[in-house]
Write a protein that holds these residues in place. Sequence first.
Motif, PDB file in Angstrom:
ATOM      1  N   PHE A   2      -4.429  39.529  28.025  1.00 34.58           N
ATOM      2  CA  PHE A   2      -3.498  39.727  27.380  1.00 34.58           C
ATOM      3  C   PHE A   2      -1.924  39.724  28.014  1.00 34.58           C
ATOM      4  CE2 PHE A   2      -0.213  42.898  25.356  1.00 34.58           C
ATOM      5  CZ  PHE A   2      -0.041  42.234  24.274  1.00 34.58           C
ATOM      6  N   PHE A  47      -2.898  35.702  23.899  1.00 32.25           N
ATOM      7  CA  PHE A  47      -4.052  35.972  24.902  1.00 32.25           C
ATOM      8  C   PHE A  47      -4.379  34.562  25.636  1.00 32.25           C
ATOM      9  CE2 PHE A  47      -8.742  36.770  25.728  1.00 32.25           C
ATOM     10  CZ  PHE A  47      -8.494  38.198  26.007  1.00 32.25           C
ATOM     11  N   LEU A  88      -5.404  40.063  16.469  1.00 29.06           N
ATOM     12  CA  LEU A  88      -5.785  38.958  17.300  1.00 29.06           C
ATOM     13  C   LEU A  88      -5.866  37.694  16.393  1.00 29.06           C
ATOM     14  CD1 LEU A  88      -5.868  37.256  20.035  1.00 29.06           C
ATOM     15  CD2 LEU A  88      -8.295  38.163  20.127  1.00 29.06           C
ATOM     16  N   TRP A 109     -10.572  43.472  27.858  1.00 24.05           N
ATOM     17  CA  TRP A 109      -9.235  43.924  27.303  1.00 24.05           C
ATOM     18  C   TRP A 109      -9.157  44.933  26.325  1.00 24.05           C
ATOM     19  CZ3 TRP A 109      -6.747  41.918  22.464  1.00 24.05           C
ATOM     20  CH2 TRP A 109      -5.416  42.224  22.106  1.00 24.05           C
TER      21      TRP A 109
END
Length: 264
Positions: A2, A47, A88, A109
């Motif tokens: 990230f 990302f 995301l 993450w």
Amino acid sequence: MFVPCAEPAPELTGFTLLMPAVSVGNVGQLAIDLIISTLNMFKVGYFYTDCLVPMVGNNPYATTEDNTTELSINAEVYSLPSRKLVVLQLRSIFIKYKSKPFCEKLLSWVKSSNFARVIVLSSSHSYHCSDLQLHSTPFRYLLTPSLQKTVQNKIKSLNWEEMEKSHCIPGIEDSQFCIRIPGGGITKALYEESCSREIPMAVLLKFVSEGDNIPDALDLVQYLNEWLQIIKPAINDSTASVLPWKIPSSWKLLFGSGLPPALF
């Protein structure tokens, strides 16, 4: 990994992460589009990964000419701190043999960010449905053991149906039973890896066919809304049956720019 849009990086502890699987009909991705657009979520980062096919485009959620030219890439992160939601969005397919490394990086993450839970929106080929599945609701869910402890009672109250196990090798009656999600992309891999890492994850999916999958995306996001109550019907209209999801501006070109007048 990230990469935040600005320093310091946003604090995401205790947030719920919503994400799609790149699956049949792109239903999960379309559903995530609806959530970002409806809640006016803002971009907090992206990302960075070499696992997805590179892509770049204009702002898919543009509302004015001023923000139309903002660039978007293949994996971006949006947030709404007031609701403790993080999204995301994935916009391209996986490079061959790179889906497993992506799952590992993503879940690392998730662990380091201390998300409260992860919810994956996905889809599966309807033509693989069993007779039982064909005669029931087209929606299914999966919960990892670490999430079952906290949400099982809520899920039961919704009368949802859990994804059934089927023969690992279709047509072979003496083969073992396992979870199969044909056309689900990384859905099964993410779920199984989350089980082994004790990550609280839910998978919500719909059995669909390829085509115009906008109705499927609307159905899936309303299925999610039954649980999370992301948006609620207008108080002064208790009879409203359709929730006011905001269609992103980019959907105008979902099927191309139309036929050129010169053809006629």
